[in-house]
Scaffold this motif. Sequence first.
Motif, short mmCIF file in Angstrom:
data_model
loop_
_atom_site.label_atom_id
_atom_site.label_comp_id
_atom_site.label_asym_id
_atom_site.label_seq_id
_atom_site.Cartn_x
_atom_site.Cartn_y
_atom_site.Cartn_z
N GLU A 75 0.76 -1.18 0.14
CA GLU A 75 0.15 0.04 0.19
C GLU A 75 0.80 1.22 -0.03
OE1 GLU A 75 -3.39 2.27 2.65
OE2 GLU A 75 -2.68 0.34 3.20
N LEU A 76 1.88 1.18 0.76
CA LEU A 76 2.65 2.35 1.10
C LEU A 76 3.39 2.52 -0.24
CD1 LEU A 76 3.38 4.54 3.31
CD2 LEU A 76 5.41 3.19 3.66
N PHE A 77 3.99 1.85 -0.79
CA PHE A 77 4.92 1.87 -1.98
C PHE A 77 4.01 2.07 -3.38
CE2 PHE A 77 8.00 -0.15 0.80
CZ PHE A 77 8.36 0.89 1.32
N GLY A 78 2.81 2.09 -3.13
CA GLY A 78 1.67 2.30 -4.58
C GLY A 78 1.58 0.98 -5.38
N GLN A 79 1.57 -0.07 -4.75
CA GLN A 79 1.30 -1.43 -5.47
C GLN A 79 -0.04 -1.70 -5.61
OE1 GLN A 79 3.87 -2.84 -7.04
NE2 GLN A 79 5.26 -1.29 -6.35
N VAL A 134 -6.60 -2.15 -5.47
CA VAL A 134 -7.43 -2.13 -4.36
C VAL A 134 -8.01 -0.86 -3.91
CG1 VAL A 134 -7.52 -2.60 -1.56
CG2 VAL A 134 -5.98 -3.96 -2.90
N LEU A 135 -9.51 -0.94 -3.74
CA LEU A 135 -10.15 0.37 -3.90
C LEU A 135 -10.31 0.93 -2.56
CD1 LEU A 135 -12.86 -0.42 -6.79
CD2 LEU A 135 -10.52 0.76 -7.10
N ASP A 136 -10.74 -0.11 -1.70
CA ASP A 136 -11.12 0.15 -0.34
C ASP A 136 -9.69 -0.32 0.31
OD1 ASP A 136 -11.84 0.65 2.42
OD2 ASP A 136 -13.92 0.12 2.11
N GLU A 180 -8.69 0.12 3.69
CA GLU A 180 -8.75 -0.27 5.15
C GLU A 180 -9.75 -1.61 5.29
OE1 GLU A 180 -10.59 2.81 7.80
OE2 GLU A 180 -8.89 4.32 7.03
N THR A 181 -10.69 -1.72 4.44
CA THR A 181 -11.47 -3.05 4.46
C THR A 181 -10.57 -4.06 4.04
OG1 THR A 181 -13.61 -1.77 4.03
CG2 THR A 181 -13.54 -4.13 3.51
N TYR A 182 -9.85 -4.11 3.03
CA TYR A 182 -9.12 -5.15 2.58
C TYR A 182 -7.95 -5.29 3.78
CZ TYR A 182 -5.54 -7.59 0.06
OH TYR A 182 -4.70 -8.52 -0.27
N PHE A 183 -7.42 -4.16 4.25
CA PHE A 183 -6.40 -4.62 5.07
C PHE A 183 -6.91 -5.15 6.48
CE2 PHE A 183 -3.74 -3.30 9.02
CZ PHE A 183 -2.65 -3.59 8.38
N ASP A 184 -8.27 -4.94 6.81
CA ASP A 184 -8.67 -5.60 8.21
C ASP A 184 -8.97 -7.06 7.76
OD1 ASP A 184 -8.73 -3.28 9.57
OD2 ASP A 184 -10.82 -2.75 9.72
N HIS A 185 -9.28 -7.36 6.46
CA HIS A 185 -9.65 -8.61 5.78
C HIS A 185 -8.15 -9.75 5.96
CE1 HIS A 185 -10.54 -12.26 3.49
NE2 HIS A 185 -9.56 -11.78 2.61
N VAL A 186 -7.30 -8.94 5.45
CA VAL A 186 -5.86 -9.86 5.53
C VAL A 186 -5.59 -9.90 7.04
CG1 VAL A 186 -3.45 -9.45 5.24
CG2 VAL A 186 -5.19 -8.75 3.55
N ALA A 187 -5.79 -9.05 7.99
CA ALA A 187 -5.58 -9.16 9.34
C ALA A 187 -6.25 -10.29 9.98
CB ALA A 187 -5.44 -7.93 10.22
#
Length: 220
Positions: free
Chosen positions: A190-194, A199-201, A203-210
């Motif tokens: 996310e930080l490096f623009g990949q 991935v549009l949302d 935060e939602t995706y990050f919480d899913h991975v967590a």
Amino acid sequence: MPTARERARARTTEAILAAARTQLAEVGAAALSLRAVAREVGLVSSAVYRYFPSRDELLTTLIIEAYDAVGEAAEAARAAADGTARESWVAVWRAVRAWAQAHPAQYALIYGSPVPGYAAPPDTLPAAGRVGVVLGAIATEGRADDPSDPADHVVAAIAPDVSATLGVDPRLGPAAVSAWTLLFGTVGFELFGQYENVVLDRETYFDHVAGAAATAVGLP
């Protein structure tokens, strides 16, 4: 109580580190220069060497500082969490992501491309493990009674001292390393623009991975 000389040295040391952090943000770790830092602080080059004898020693200090900072963010998130182990786990992941977004240059220093010609010394390891220790403690305390353990050859693929450092049962080692990879890989992508146009949302995706990583380590 520190002497006036000690206080002056501490102020100069912090000024050098502040200038080095600015350089990290502007030119990256590979281009970090003690001479440029000296100019920024208003010192001659020879004076800076009395505080940091080499660029590598300055880099090591910055690396330990960054690892400690993200580790403190993780520890604070766990301490503030008031819920299940799974909720604590996700809170720590979110804290790491928030720290990275607030300090992208420092995140890149510790989780980005290696600095050419620099080899991190062993004294960076305790700070580097702080986030993992927090997650290991959550996984150990909250793990389900009957987790699905990996095969013996998978357990053996992880160095025994890794599980010991994280404070987890060796059979949890593969899942712990996988979670570590997922956390910092997802934050880095996310930080490096990949994730642009992928991935549009975020935060939602990050919480899913967590959550997926929490399930993998056996958190109900």
